[in-house]
Design a protein around this motif. Structure first.
Motif: not given
Length: 435
Positions: A84, A161-162, A164-166, A168, A206
């Motif tokens: 990342y 949020k979790e 969305q993070k995955e 992203e 996001t």
């Protein structure tokens, strides 16, 4: 030793110390140490990053996994974060592809994908994300496996949020598949269209995830059938303008003081990646599209807002406009109506000039003037060309741009500009009225 060098040294030493302790810890302690290691990775500059993530380190990790001193799941926690950071910081490292760890991950991806039952989907996703972000070349077979796997993750519609993070991370990884890696449309097109359309309706992605989805798609150009989807069905110009607006609203481009925090840095990188992605698109598309006028106007808004305090962003704004000016599918009218010429003249008139920015503006002005002066200029009639010439000339004369341009002859950037483009004209205004 400077304060910056001391900080860098302490971060390097801390990372190496934590890494050396991993094999003597239980799994819970290993997770805690990797969280600390990831924090140190966030603070590394390019030189330090490259000095740590070497072939030797990746081989050590591979050996630790082979000897069951750490599990692959634990290793992925570190490797995924390294990948990342590598993508976000735009760091190019070659050591992973030469390592034994890469070969181990390739084998694990193939083996896990072949399982009919008890397939560990989370492990497969993590392996694919590490493989694509850390490497720079992939086999077509593994690329297909990874793309399908990550598109499935990116299709999640939960908005916590979790999730969305995955999503992203999956889309960011896909965006890193370069244009020279060929993929069949059926592998990705329906999925990525669905992801973008769902976002257009529900705004669930996001800022970085949305950009990454478009970047992955644009990297598949040139492809005529795909371009029709991008322009007519997904409406890139309209959506890109909206995303740039959404992004800039979350940034303070006029901020004069204060250190940039992690969130602001992520938004700044996302903004610059949007401009770079549009540069790729403008260089490759072939369909005329009136919606580009609105997109050009918003790029110019970003240019004006950023040039005082974020000069790197303002310079990057010019690159997609140069690509657009060079593309015969872009009518010169689109650039004029998009406030591009006005912004160029404003910048050239500035009493204190940023040489690099002025140079880029002059390059753009040259390409616009050549397009204006072409005999078969996108069906713009002779009368209209004369009217455009008179309008620009009068504006330059009225606002004193002529005097500003004469002073450019004293600038190194101006002389190098003239040399590069072999242009004998005395005044930069000649480029604008070259009809």
């Amino acid at each position: 030793m400077s304060e910056k060098e001391k900080t860098a040294t302490s971060e390097t030493e801390r990372f190496n110390e934590l890494f050396s302790e991993l094999e003597d810890c239980d799994e819970d302690e290993q997770r805690k140490k990797i969280i600390e290691m990831n924090d140190t990775v966030d603070e590394m500059d390019e030189e330090e990053f490259k000095s740590i993530f070497t072939k030797d380190l990746f081989n050590k990790m591979g050996k630790m996994i082979e000897e069951k001193k750490i599990s692959m799941e634990i290793a992925i926690l570190l490797l995924k974060h390294v990948g990342y950071c590598k993508v976000m910081k735009n760091i190019w490292i070659m050591h992973f592809k030469e390592s034994l760890l890469k070969r181990r991950i390739e084998k694990m991806i193939a083996d896990e994908n072949e399982k009919k039952e008890e397939k560990n989907e989370n492990l497969l996703v993590g392996l694919c994300e590490c493989y694509l972000t850390l490497d720079c070349s992939f086999s077509n077979e593994l690329l297909s496996i990874c793309a399908c796997c990550l598109l499935k993750v990116a299709s999640k519609k939960e908005e916590n949020k979790e999730a969305q993070k995955e999503v992203e991370m999956a889309l960011l990884t896909l965006s890193y598949i370069d244009y020279f890696m060929k993929m069949q449309n059926e592998l990705y097109l329906n999925r990525i269209k669905e992801i973008i359309k769902h976002h257009q309706e529900h705004h669930n992605l996001t800022l970085l995830a949305c950009l990454s989805a478009w970047q992955f798609l644009i990297n598949r150009l040139p492809n005529n059938s795909l371009e029709k989807v991008i322009v007519n069905e997904l409406r890139l110009a309209r959506e890109a303008a909206r995303e740039l607006e959404r992004l800039v609203k979350q940034m303070d481009l006029k901020r004069r003081e204060g250190k940039t925090n992690g969130k602001e840095m992520k938004e700044m990188v996302t903004l610059m990646r949007w401009l770079s992605t549009l540069n790729v698109y403008f260089a490759n598309f072939t369909l005329k599209n009136k919606e580009l006028v609105g997109l050009f106007r918003y790029i110019i808004q970003v240019f004006r807002a950023s040039k005082d305090n974020f000069k790197e962003i303002s310079v990057i704004c010019i690159s997609p406009l140069i690509s657009a000016a060079n593309n015969r599918a872009v009518k010169v009218d689109y650039l004029l109506k998009g406030d591009v010429v006005d912004a160029l003249l404003e910048e050239i008139q500035q009493p204190t000039q940023n040489y690099r920015l002025t140079y880029e503006c002059m390059v753009l002005s040259l390409h616009i003037s050549i397009r204006l002066g072409a005999e078969n200029n996108e069906k713009i009639g002779k009368a209209k060309r004369k009217a455009t010439k008179r309008k620009i000339f009068e504006k330059m004369e009225e606002d004193g741009y002529e005097d500003s341009m004469v002073s450019l002859h004293e600038m190194t950037s101006y002389r190098s500009f003239m040399l590069r483009y072999n242009q004998p004209a005395k005044y930069l205004s000649d480029y604008f009225v070259f009809l």
